[in-house]
Design an enzyme around this catalytic site. Structure first.
Site, mmCIF file in Angstrom:
data_model
loop_
_atom_site.group_PDB
_atom_site.id
_atom_site.type_symbol
_atom_site.label_atom_id
_atom_site.label_comp_id
_atom_site.label_asym_id
_atom_site.label_seq_id
_atom_site.Cartn_x
_atom_site.Cartn_y
_atom_site.Cartn_z
ATOM 1 N N SER A 182 34.775 34.922 43.989
ATOM 2 C CA SER A 182 34.823 36.101 43.106
ATOM 3 C C SER A 182 33.421 36.496 42.654
ATOM 4 O O SER A 182 33.059 37.674 42.648
ATOM 5 C CB SER A 182 35.668 35.789 41.860
ATOM 6 O OG SER A 182 37.002 35.568 42.228
ATOM 7 N N ARG A 239 31.005 39.933 43.713
ATOM 8 C CA ARG A 239 30.487 40.788 42.642
ATOM 9 C C ARG A 239 28.959 40.774 42.612
ATOM 10 O O ARG A 239 28.331 41.779 42.283
ATOM 11 C CB ARG A 239 31.080 40.341 41.302
ATOM 12 C CG ARG A 239 32.575 40.711 41.166
ATOM 13 C CD ARG A 239 33.238 39.918 40.065
ATOM 14 N NE ARG A 239 34.607 40.314 39.779
ATOM 15 C CZ ARG A 239 35.685 39.918 40.474
ATOM 16 N NH1 ARG A 239 35.553 39.125 41.525
ATOM 17 N NH2 ARG A 239 36.906 40.313 40.122
ATOM 18 N N ASP A 258 45.405 31.435 42.569
ATOM 19 C CA ASP A 258 45.137 31.064 43.966
ATOM 20 C C ASP A 258 45.452 29.601 44.253
ATOM 21 O O ASP A 258 45.306 29.143 45.386
ATOM 22 C CB ASP A 258 43.659 31.326 44.305
ATOM 23 C CG ASP A 258 43.360 32.820 44.344
ATOM 24 O OD1 ASP A 258 44.298 33.613 44.554
ATOM 25 O OD2 ASP A 258 42.189 33.187 44.155
ATOM 26 N N ARG A 277 52.886 34.173 49.812
ATOM 27 C CA ARG A 277 52.601 32.743 49.629
ATOM 28 C C ARG A 277 53.798 31.942 49.145
ATOM 29 O O ARG A 277 53.882 30.746 49.402
ATOM 30 C CB ARG A 277 51.436 32.552 48.654
ATOM 31 C CG ARG A 277 50.133 32.648 49.343
ATOM 32 C CD ARG A 277 48.965 32.222 48.517
ATOM 33 N NE ARG A 277 47.780 32.486 49.314
ATOM 34 C CZ ARG A 277 46.578 32.740 48.822
ATOM 35 N NH1 ARG A 277 46.387 32.757 47.510
ATOM 36 N NH2 ARG A 277 45.568 32.972 49.618
ATOM 37 N N ARG A 332 44.354 29.801 52.425
ATOM 38 C CA ARG A 332 44.741 28.768 51.459
ATOM 39 C C ARG A 332 45.985 27.994 51.926
ATOM 40 O O ARG A 332 46.167 26.834 51.569
ATOM 41 C CB ARG A 332 44.945 29.371 50.069
ATOM 42 C CG ARG A 332 43.650 29.973 49.528
ATOM 43 C CD ARG A 332 43.611 30.120 48.035
ATOM 44 N NE ARG A 332 42.576 31.068 47.654
ATOM 45 C CZ ARG A 332 41.267 30.765 47.564
ATOM 46 N NH1 ARG A 332 40.846 29.544 47.803
ATOM 47 N NH2 ARG A 332 40.388 31.694 47.229
HETATM 48 C C1 S3P Z 1 40.326 37.892 42.533
HETATM 49 C C2 S3P Z 1 41.498 38.162 41.884
HETATM 50 C C3 S3P Z 1 42.799 37.580 42.255
HETATM 51 C C4 S3P Z 1 42.652 36.398 43.203
HETATM 52 C C5 S3P Z 1 41.637 36.673 44.287
HETATM 53 C C6 S3P Z 1 40.277 36.955 43.673
HETATM 54 C C7 S3P Z 1 39.083 38.521 42.072
HETATM 55 O O1 S3P Z 1 43.572 38.575 42.898
HETATM 56 O O2 S3P Z 1 43.888 36.090 43.793
HETATM 57 O O3 S3P Z 1 41.522 35.582 45.169
HETATM 58 O O4 S3P Z 1 37.985 38.063 42.466
HETATM 59 O O5 S3P Z 1 39.161 39.476 41.276
HETATM 60 P P1 S3P Z 1 44.588 39.542 42.070
HETATM 61 O O6 S3P Z 1 43.789 40.468 41.275
HETATM 62 O O7 S3P Z 1 45.370 40.236 43.152
HETATM 63 O O8 S3P Z 1 45.433 38.599 41.268
#
Ligand code: S3P
Length: 449
Positions: A29, A33, A326, A357, A400
């Site tokens: 994440s 970003r 996740d 999942r 995953r």
């Molecule tokens: C993420 C948000 C999550 C997560 C993904 C990463 C992010 O998804 O499952 O692996 O970096 O903002 P969702 O916003 O669909 O829950």
């Protein structure tokens, strides 16, 4: 690319204890970003520890196609940003591969520009719902020029001038929140996102670090309101990406279920919006030790030691789902080796991840002799501390799922086979060698078509 290449089956088997100390790759994440915010900052952002997984590299390519310069120099990623509002129209479609985060965040970041941008991805990403980000984007005045029932390929064009909106996503999703905030960076005035259940807060923390005017209000109910002032200038940053707790989770569970194991994972992100699995495992009786707690780059990090433990089944409340969204596939593996039932609630969002999942995990458990019950938004797993294994798991293009069931095979009686290991490269390219160094054993099987 993965759609046409031959699948690569892989199996794992019991090979004694896992011992040693390791790092895990940078948080996915934060990596996505870092590249995006670096690309719209005024000047040079330096990123160390970036996750070099396929998902993140797709985001790097997209930033280059939009005019930022992204280079790897001496192990660091250097991003020369174009400034907020400075993207140029990409010549080709932006291809996000398997990455939901890259694509959904960029639909906000880029789709708001007054030019045409096209978003494409692989078979898994092209089957995932994008209506959740398209709905708020239309409130900014973004036109949807093409879409396939709310799925990719999607073509967007932003308005000449966008104004800030206020939006409450109908589902708990950091991707939706972030999409709206990133579109809000280009909009005049304030954009507000209200979250009944707060999700991971990397966008807010990092935008603040980049100098954006952003404020977070926490209500007595626990809900949050994030207010972002649009059209501000972002200042370049030096970012150290901490280790990904979602990747550490596989190694931790491997150590917990494999007798005699004692493993330490260094420099793991401990942001409270991400640590639900650690809380759950601790309730299950896991021997986890957190040491060297410190802050790095505005985030809490720690070293985590995991030792083999006799786990017990627990109820995992729906209120915890956002902080471990996740981690349910690997929790289901831990639950298979725990004594009694583990009941996981509030899982509706698992239906729209890289695969469905809930169903993919349930089928994988059944194929390996583990009793489970799948409902619309919950999964319960009955563990006996002994897992038969011996099955082949359909991973459905989901990294995953692939990693979780390979971990199962390290402690089950018979080896576990996954039908395709290629997707592991999207988030944890060194998964296999990292575990091999700790004592795990894997076997590559002939490629299939
Ligand atoms: C993420 C948000 C999550 C997560 C993904 C990463 C992010 O998804 O499952 O692996 O970096 O903002 P969702 O916003 O669909 O829950």
């Amino acid at each position: 690319m993965h759609d046409i290449e031959a699948a690569r089956p892989l199996s794992s088997n019991r090979n004694g204890k896992l011992v040693g100390s390791t790092n895990v790759p940078g948080d996915k994440s934060i990596s996505h970003r870092s590249l995006m915010f670096g690309a719209i900052a005024d000047g040079r952002t330096v990123i160390s520890g970036l996750l070099e997984g396929e998902d993140v590299l797709s985001t790097a390519n997209a930033m280059s196609a939009l005019g930022a310069v992204v280079e790897k120099i001496n192990g660091d990623y250097i991003v020369d940003g174009v400034g907020n509002g400075g993207f140029r129209q990409p010549e080709d479609a932006l291809d996000f591969g398997n990455a939901g985060t890259g694509s959904r965040l960029c639909m906000g970041l880029v789709g708001i520009y007054p030019f045409k941008s096209k978003f494409v991805g692989d078979a898994s990403l092209s089957s995932r719902p994008m209506g959740r980000v398209l709905t708020p984007l239309t409130k900014f005045g973004v036109q949807i020029l093409d879409q396939q029932n709310g799925k990719m390929p999607i073509i967007l064009r932003g308005p000449d001038l966008a104004y800030g909106i206020s939006y409450e996503p109908p589902m708990a999703s950091a991707q939706v929140k972030s999409c709206v905030l990133l579109a809000g960076l280009m909009a005049a005035g304030v954009t507000t996102v209200v979250e009944a259940v707060p999700t991971r807060d990397h966008t807010e923390r990092m935008l603040k670090g980049f100098g954006a005017k952003i404020e977070i209000e926490t209500m007595s109910s626990g809900a949050t309101k994030v207010h972002l002032q649009g059209q501000g200038r972002l200042l370049p940053q030096k970012i150290e990406v901490p280790g990904d707790p979602s990747s550490a989770a596989f190694i931790i569970v491997a150590a917990l279920i494999t007798p005699g194991s004692d493993v330490t994972i260094k420099n793991v992100l401990m942001n409270k919006t991400r640590t639900g699995l650690f809380e759950t495992l601790t309730e299950m009786g896991a021997d986890l030790e957190f040491s060297n707690l410190r802050t790095a780059g505005g985030e809490d990090v720690a070293d985590i030691r995991a030792r083999h433990s006799e786990l017990r089944g627990v109820v995992v409340p729906a209120t915890r789902a956002a902080s471990m969204i996740d981690e349910y596939p690997i929790l289901a593996i831990a639950a298979s080796f725990a004594l009694g039932e583990t009941n996981m609630l509030g899982l509706e969002e698992l239906r729209v991840k890289e695969s469905d999942r809930l169903a993919t995990v349930a089928r994988g458990l059944e194929a390996n002799g583990v009793e489970c019950r799948e409902a619309n938004d919950s999964l319960s797993v009955t563990g006996y501390r002994q897992v038969p294994g011996g099955g082949t798991v359909a991973t459905n293009f989901d990294h995953r799922i692939a990693m979780s069931f390979l971990i199962m095979g390290l402690a089950s009686r018979q080896p576990v086979t996954i039908d395709d290991a290629r997707m592991i490269a999207t988030s944890f390219p060194d998964f296999v060698p990292t575990l091999e160094r700790l004592g795990a054993e894997f076997h590559r099987l002939p490629a299939t078509n």
